[in-house]
Design a protein around this motif. Structure first.
Motif, PDB file in Angstrom:
ATOM      1  N   SER A  96       0.831  -1.200   0.000  1.00 33.62           N
ATOM      2  CA  SER A  96       0.000   0.000   0.000  1.00 33.62           C
ATOM      3  C   SER A  96       0.867   1.252   0.000  1.00 33.62           C
ATOM      4  O   SER A  96       1.991   1.260   0.513  1.00 33.62           O
ATOM      5  CB  SER A  96      -0.917   0.018   1.232  1.00 33.62           C
ATOM      6  OG  SER A  96      -1.741  -1.127   1.250  1.00 33.62           O
ATOM      7  N   GLU A 100      -0.079   6.460   3.746  1.00 33.23           N
ATOM      8  CA  GLU A 100      -1.270   7.287   3.896  1.00 33.23           C
ATOM      9  C   GLU A 100      -1.238   7.997   5.259  1.00 33.23           C
ATOM     10  O   GLU A 100      -0.734   7.453   6.243  1.00 33.23           O
ATOM     11  CB  GLU A 100      -2.535   6.433   3.817  1.00 33.23           C
ATOM     12  CG  GLU A 100      -2.792   5.807   2.458  1.00 33.23           C
ATOM     13  CD  GLU A 100      -3.287   6.814   1.431  1.00 33.23           C
ATOM     14  OE1 GLU A 100      -3.734   7.910   1.856  1.00 33.23           O
ATOM     15  OE2 GLU A 100      -3.225   6.518   0.235  1.00 33.23           O
ATOM     16  N   ARG A 128      -6.511  -5.277  -9.946  1.00 31.55           N
ATOM     17  CA  ARG A 128      -7.743  -4.747  -9.348  1.00 31.55           C
ATOM     18  C   ARG A 128      -7.946  -5.321  -7.956  1.00 31.55           C
ATOM     19  O   ARG A 128      -8.365  -4.609  -7.039  1.00 31.55           O
ATOM     20  CB  ARG A 128      -8.927  -5.089 -10.243  1.00 31.55           C
ATOM     21  CG  ARG A 128     -10.241  -4.516  -9.761  1.00 31.55           C
ATOM     22  CD  ARG A 128     -11.357  -4.818 -10.728  1.00 31.55           C
ATOM     23  NE  ARG A 128     -12.625  -4.276 -10.254  1.00 31.55           N
ATOM     24  CZ  ARG A 128     -13.788  -4.444 -10.903  1.00 31.55           C
ATOM     25  NH1 ARG A 128     -13.822  -5.124 -12.042  1.00 31.55           N
ATOM     26  NH2 ARG A 128     -14.888  -3.925 -10.419  1.00 31.55           N
ATOM     27  N   GLY A 132      -5.712  -3.493  -5.598  1.00 26.43           N
ATOM     28  CA  GLY A 132      -6.218  -2.155  -5.310  1.00 26.43           C
ATOM     29  C   GLY A 132      -7.361  -2.180  -4.304  1.00 26.43           C
ATOM     30  O   GLY A 132      -7.396  -1.357  -3.370  1.00 26.43           O
ATOM     31  N   LEU A 133      -8.305  -3.113  -4.491  1.00 28.37           N
ATOM     32  CA  LEU A 133      -9.422  -3.223  -3.552  1.00 28.37           C
ATOM     33  C   LEU A 133      -8.937  -3.636  -2.159  1.00 28.37           C
ATOM     34  O   LEU A 133      -9.415  -3.114  -1.140  1.00 28.37           O
ATOM     35  CB  LEU A 133     -10.439  -4.236  -4.081  1.00 28.37           C
ATOM     36  CG  LEU A 133     -11.162  -3.837  -5.373  1.00 28.37           C
ATOM     37  CD1 LEU A 133     -12.023  -4.988  -5.873  1.00 28.37           C
ATOM     38  CD2 LEU A 133     -12.031  -2.598  -5.132  1.00 28.37           C
ATOM     39  N   GLN A 179      -7.250  -0.727  -0.443  1.00 25.71           N
ATOM     40  CA  GLN A 179      -8.241   0.235   0.045  1.00 25.71           C
ATOM     41  C   GLN A 179      -8.846  -0.225   1.362  1.00 25.71           C
ATOM     42  O   GLN A 179      -9.002   0.576   2.305  1.00 25.71           O
ATOM     43  CB  GLN A 179      -9.332   0.402  -1.013  1.00 25.71           C
ATOM     44  CG  GLN A 179     -10.402   1.417  -0.615  1.00 25.71           C
ATOM     45  CD  GLN A 179     -11.457   1.568  -1.698  1.00 25.71           C
ATOM     46  OE1 GLN A 179     -11.336   1.010  -2.783  1.00 25.71           O
ATOM     47  NE2 GLN A 179     -12.497   2.335  -1.399  1.00 25.71           N
ATOM     48  N   ARG A 180      -9.155  -1.504   1.473  1.00 29.85           N
ATOM     49  CA  ARG A 180      -9.737  -2.017   2.720  1.00 29.85           C
ATOM     50  C   ARG A 180      -8.710  -2.014   3.855  1.00 29.85           C
ATOM     51  O   ARG A 180      -9.053  -1.777   5.012  1.00 29.85           O
ATOM     52  CB  ARG A 180     -10.282  -3.425   2.481  1.00 29.85           C
ATOM     53  CG  ARG A 180     -11.613  -3.409   1.723  1.00 29.85           C
ATOM     54  CD  ARG A 180     -11.926  -4.740   1.088  1.00 29.85           C
ATOM     55  NE  ARG A 180     -13.240  -4.721   0.461  1.00 29.85           N
ATOM     56  CZ  ARG A 180     -13.510  -4.130  -0.694  1.00 29.85           C
ATOM     57  NH1 ARG A 180     -12.560  -3.485  -1.350  1.00 29.85           N
ATOM     58  NH2 ARG A 180     -14.739  -4.155  -1.200  1.00 29.85           N
ATOM     59  N   ASN A 225      -6.262   0.185   4.197  1.00 25.67           N
ATOM     60  CA  ASN A 225      -6.143   1.583   4.627  1.00 25.67           C
ATOM     61  C   ASN A 225      -7.339   1.996   5.489  1.00 25.67           C
ATOM     62  O   ASN A 225      -7.165   2.709   6.491  1.00 25.67           O
ATOM     63  CB  ASN A 225      -6.035   2.504   3.413  1.00 25.67           C
ATOM     64  CG  ASN A 225      -4.677   2.419   2.741  1.00 25.67           C
ATOM     65  OD1 ASN A 225      -3.687   2.024   3.368  1.00 25.67           O
ATOM     66  ND2 ASN A 225      -4.607   2.780   1.471  1.00 25.67           N
ATOM     67  N   ASP A 226      -8.535   1.529   5.109  1.00 20.04           N
ATOM     68  CA  ASP A 226      -9.708   1.846   5.933  1.00 20.04           C
ATOM     69  C   ASP A 226      -9.579   1.211   7.322  1.00 20.04           C
ATOM     70  O   ASP A 226      -9.897   1.837   8.343  1.00 20.04           O
ATOM     71  CB  ASP A 226     -10.982   1.334   5.238  1.00 20.04           C
ATOM     72  CG  ASP A 226     -11.293   2.099   3.957  1.00 20.04           C
ATOM     73  OD1 ASP A 226     -10.774   3.236   3.819  1.00 20.04           O
ATOM     74  OD2 ASP A 226     -12.038   1.570   3.107  1.00 20.04           O
ATOM     75  N   ARG A 250      -7.017   3.122   9.341  1.00 19.89           N
ATOM     76  CA  ARG A 250      -7.558   4.402   9.801  1.00 19.89           C
ATOM     77  C   ARG A 250      -8.395   4.202  11.068  1.00 19.89           C
ATOM     78  O   ARG A 250      -8.302   4.984  12.021  1.00 19.89           O
ATOM     79  CB  ARG A 250      -8.398   5.032   8.694  1.00 19.89           C
ATOM     80  CG  ARG A 250      -8.957   6.413   9.045  1.00 19.89           C
ATOM     81  CD  ARG A 250      -9.646   7.056   7.864  1.00 19.89           C
ATOM     82  NE  ARG A 250      -8.691   7.414   6.823  1.00 19.89           N
ATOM     83  CZ  ARG A 250      -8.514   6.747   5.695  1.00 19.89           C
ATOM     84  NH1 ARG A 250      -9.236   5.644   5.444  1.00 19.89           N
ATOM     85  NH2 ARG A 250      -7.632   7.143   4.792  1.00 19.89           N
TER      86      ARG A 250
END
Length: 291
Positions: free
Chosen positions: A71, A74, A110, A113-114, A117-118, A120-121, A124
């Motif tokens: 990743s 961020e 892809r 990437g998905l 994203q999960r 990073n969420d 967070r």
């Protein structure tokens, strides 16, 4: 070339073409699904040589090994609303080929990437309930373990992949904050260094003063002992001289006169004015001293 031979060659080429489209190989490191007009009919093709119906069936192959998704760093905010730049990566493998194909169309990029994203969420959410100290050192391992546990079921259900591990590579402060922290840390270290130097100088002065005092005491004691020894020696010498001279006082008087003559007439230009009958010439006139 006759028409018969031409037809034979065309049929042979057609057979070869259809045969090449009917045979496929799944490697040990691959996972594959068999499609029929876009619909999955065999979600788990075993490794080896297989056949399919050309133009009806289609085969999609995926890498079955453990893959890495790296990743991008961020910014995340901690419980104190302090920003941290978190860089992480994850290890995963395809577990449910049907779900993986329908969720990502079989595209590995892809899927990465998905998954990123999960991750990073999830990061967070995990960072938001912790302080900077807990994120950086105190609960870093717990953070990664909680994140992996929260994501395993989600990514398996949504993406058809098995999350092997999630790791935080690096945690940094934002550039402006890190510069400020560096300056503050540098000032604190310089202050601490000055304090250590001052303490060292104070300790050195104390040691030096104690050493000088000890040297003075030792020298004074040595001088006292030397004077006592010298005084005792002089007293002993005087006693010995007195005892020796008392044994023959006339001889002592004679030797003193000779010493006086020797010291009085050392130089060639020495002049001595005394009375001829002076006591000084007592032994020059008479060796017996007038006796």
């Amino acid at each position: 070339m006759s028409n018969r031979n031409m037809i034979f060659m065309i049929l042979f080429a057609l057979v070869i073409f259809v045969g090449s489209k009917s045979v496929y190989v799944i490697k040990e490191t691959e996972r594959g699904v068999l499609l029929k007009f876009g619909e999955v009919v065999n979600p788990d093709i075993q490794p080896g040589l297989h056949f399919k119906v050309p133009f009806v069936n289609n085969v999609r192959k995926f890498d079955g090994r453990v893959l890495t998704v790296d990743s991008q760093p961020e910014p995340f905010f901690t419980q104190e609303k302090k920003a941290l730049i978190v860089d992480s990566y994850a290890k995963f493998r395809v577990s449910d080929t049907t779900k993986f194909y329908t969720a990502t169309n079989g595209e590995e990029a892809r899927a990465m990437g998905l998954l990123a994203q999960r991750i990073n969420d999830g990061l967070r959410n995990q960072v938001a309930v912790r302080t900077i100290q807990e994120v950086v050192s105190g609960e870093r391992d717990e953070l990664m373990e909680d994140l992996a546990n929260d994501l395993r079921d989600v990514v398996k259900t949504e993406l058809g992949v098995e999350l092997v591990d999630v790791r935080v590579k690096q945690i940094d402060l934002p550039r402006d904050v890190s510069d400020s922290v560096y300056r503050r840390m540098n000032a604190e270290r310089e202050k601490e260094a000055r304090e250590h130097r001052a303490q060292g100088q104070e300790l050195a002065e104390g040691i030096r003063a104690a050493a000088d005092r000890e040297v003075t005491v030792i020298a004074a004691n040595a001088y006292r002992d030397a004077e006592q020894i010298r005084g005792n020696g002089d007293a002993e010498a005087t006693r010995i001289y007195a005892e020796s001279f008392n044994q023959d006082p006339e001889f002592y008087s004679f030797t003193r006169s000779l010493k006086a003559y020797q010291e009085s007439f050392q130089g060639q230009g020495d002049v001595l004015l005394v009375q001829p009958d002076s006591e000084f010439f007592r032994y020059l006139k008479d060796s017996s001293g007038g006796k």
